[in-house]
Design a protein around this motif. Structure first.
Motif: not given
Length: 668
Positions: A178-179, A205-207, A224, A231, A236
């Protein structure tokens, strides 16, 4: 430097992550031992009282399609997040906990024994959240029913990790973040060819973080989603329930490397020391302090190599082996909590990032005093050169011995390229300098300044003393010359640059070792309220994160505003009430127990000018003194430093025997 939170030996936050399976097992045992209901009652009346106090929790767990979570697992957590008990979900989706003492609890609903079957569903806490538990109170004897939960369908992402330049992948790891950097609760399947599938990803929302190493174990730069090495720069993905995303591939790059050697005060190698690299805050790129880390351990010869480093600014530090009596240290030979950032370029190798670790105790002997001197300033520069540089030097620099401006900015360039600064009159090459060049056999010679500083006749004489080229670095004035020197060595994106007076020499001489150690350029300013055009242009090219302004009156308010517009980070002024106090202030950047400190005359420039590259290479400060009096601030700085050696630059005409005697008395 901006204040930063110091790293802990136990990790970024000083805590060791919990093994929740082990915690659950231990906590369950403690719970059974602590609850009266679990112990043999001393009497029927005591047993009745324990049963009356105990509470219970029950409910059902289903999947979002209505099926019961048959074989799933439910855990009870206390307020600290520790698991106390687990229960298996029955075929009809029901579960129950008995004999719970009064308190505050949460529940975690998991896939349990049928992980593979339920892999597309997201584990949740009581209340429906997947990230943080929600808590409820259980009173004495209370029976809470209807504590139900539904595991919703998550997203699925898949792709493949590979290495650039057709390198063979040895291993890989992929996770969703996550953020806030929290890892998603999901099931990851990885194959030997780098293919991966991640199931049961909560909507949001994910990376994606990709890591990998080659078949021979070399780590590659973590990446990423969006081909970003940090990061803070990641792109995302907005994932919804049931979404399936494929071909989320990443190709990892080899990255840069840093290598060096750690030794102790006696020169012996330091084995088993921990070498750490952490990303330095870089406002221009958005990279945050400590967001990326990597490291290595020194071998028996004290050597280390850290590979797979992302391009950018990093801070390097060393943890001495436990029980060695040596002190932890930042690059480069800096006290704990201070550092000179290093710049990593794509695929570039930084070598000779060596460090000499000092003793933690201040009781070791210190303060042996010696001189480097000659019959004149030219011979003194030769003595300084001979103390550090061996034959076959990559380069030698020649500057005017009667005018300081052209060489003020040369120390970091000379130190970085491995060559001395020698001095000469404008119209002839002194025999001692010619002899030193014959000894050095430099591969090339660089003249600092134009034809007025060093005449063509001297240039012709130099051509006979090297098998390589003889070139000049100069400009229309001292400011252009300093900018031209910077362009020969420093690439855009340097972490640090130094700005000091071009009309007065002392502060630049004191700053030379720090700039050399930090591999940072020195630029000059006229001391009025406007920066020269050449300096502005060079700062625009360099794009430094931080500018250290050395000395008072270097820039006025308008020039400072110009700097603020050119620098992504901070502009920091270092200035004492006089040149001696400023040199003492700058020596604070070095830790006590440094191997050497240099002392030079503060009213004339030649001796300190030649000493700058040597001090930078030797990781020692240059302190300034009056001819016949050691300033109190300088004496106090030396007491704080406790250097193994004090080297006077110049003869008694520059630094008198009286001052030498005072230096010897400091350690008594």
């Amino acid at each position: 430097m901006p204040r930063t939170e110091l790293p802990s030996r136990d990790g970024a936050n000083g805590r060791t992550p919990l093994n929740f399976a082990a915690v659950a097992l231990i906590a369950s045992a403690l719970t059974l031992a602590a609850f009266p209901a679990a112990a043999a009652p001393s009497s029927p009346r005591a047993n009745d009282a324990a049963v009356a106090l105990a509470g219970s929790v029950s409910g059902t767990v289903t999947l979002s399609d209505g099926r019961p979570l048959d074989g799933g697992s439910v855990g009870v957590l206390d307020k600290s997040g520790q698991y106390l008990q687990h229960a298996t979900v029955a075929a009809d989706g029901s579960y129950r906990f008995n004999a719970l003492a009064p308190g505050t609890y949460s529940l975690h609903f998991e896939r349990g024994q049928r992980e593979a079957e339920y892999a597309d569903y997201v584990p949740v806490y009581w209340g429906g959240g997947y990230e943080k538990p929600s808590y409820f109170d259980l009173g004495s004897g209370q029976r809470r029913t209807g504590m139900n939960a539904v595991l919703g369908l998550g997203a699925t992402v898949s792709g493949r990790v590979s290495l650039d330049a057709s390198a063979v992948l040895g291993s890989s790891m992929t996770q969703l973040l996550s953020a806030d950097g929290i890892s998603a609760p999901n099931t990851v399947t990885s194959e030997s060819d780098g293919s991966f599938t991640i199931r049961g990803v909560p909507p949001g929302r994910w990376t994606i973080e990709f890591r990998g190493s080659s078949a021979d174990g070399e780590p590659y730069v973590p990446e990423y989603w969006g081909d970003r090495p940090y990061r803070s720069q990641a792109r995302y993905l907005d994932l919804t329930a049931g979404a399936v995303l494929t071909k989320l591939n990443a190709q990892l790059s080899r990255g840069g490397s840093v290598s060096g050697r750690l030794s102790g005060p006696d020169g012996a190698p330091v084995a088993n020391a921990e070498v750490h690299l952490q990303s330095a805050e870089t406002p221009s790129t958005g990279v945050r302090e400590q967001e990326a880390t990597t490291g290595a351990t020194t071998d028996e010869s004290g050597r280390y190599t850290v590979r797979g480093i992302a391009p950018g600014n990093w801070r390097l530090f060393f943890y001495a082996p436990a029980g060695s009596g040596l002190r932890d240290e930042w690059w480069s030979d800096r006290p704990w909590g201070q550092y000179d950032a290093i710049r990593i370029l794509p695929r570039a190798s930084l070598t000779r990032k060596d460090a000499t670790l000092t003793y933690e105790s201040k009781s070791h002997p210190w303060g042996e005093v010696s001189r480097l001197q000659g019959v004149d300033r030219y011979a003194t520069a030769v003595a300084v050169s001979a103390s550090q540089f061996a034959p076959g030097a990559p380069v030698a620099y020649l500057a005017s011995g009667t005018s300081f401006p052209d060489a003020l900015a040369a120390a970091p360039v000379a130190a970085a390229t491995g060559g001395p600064i020698l001095l000469s009159p404008s119209d002839r090459l002194p025999p001692a300098v010619a002899d030193e060049l014959r000894r050095l056999q430099p591969k090339r010679i660089v003249i600092l300044g134009g034809g007025g500083a060093i005449e063509p006749a001297v240039e012709r004489a130099l051509a006979r003393l090297t098998t390589g080229s003889v070139t000049r670095i100069g400009g229309a004035d001292r400011y252009e010359t300093a900018a031209a020197l910077s362009r020969t060595r420093f690439a855009p994106g340097v972490p640090v640059a130094y700005l000091t007076s071009g009309s007065k020499f002392p502060d630049a001489l004191s700053a030379a070792p720090q700039a050399a150690l930090g591999d940072a350029p020195i630029l000059l300013a006229p001391g009025n309220d406007s920066l020269p055009a050449a300096v502005v242009a060079e700062l625009k090219r360099l794009r430094p994160e931080v500018v250290h302004i050395i000395g008072g009156g270097v820039v006025g308010p308008r020039a400072h505003a110009q700097l603020d517009a050119l620098v992504a980070g901070d502009t920091i002024v270092h200035s004492g009430p006089d040149r001696y106090a400023t040199s003492a202030m700058l020596s604070d950047w070095f830790d006590y127990g440094v191997s050497v400190a240099y002392v030079a005359n503060g009213t004339d420039f030649p001796d300190a000018l030649a000493g700058g590259p040597v001090a930078g290479i030797g990781s020692g400060p240059v302190l300034l003194t009056e001819r016949d009096r050691l300033p109190p601030k300088v004496a106090e700085a030396l007491r704080q430093l406790r250097p193994d050696r004090i080297v006077i630059l110049g003869g008694p005409g520059a630094v008198s025997a009286k001052v030498a005697a005072r230096l010897r008395s400091l350690s008594g």
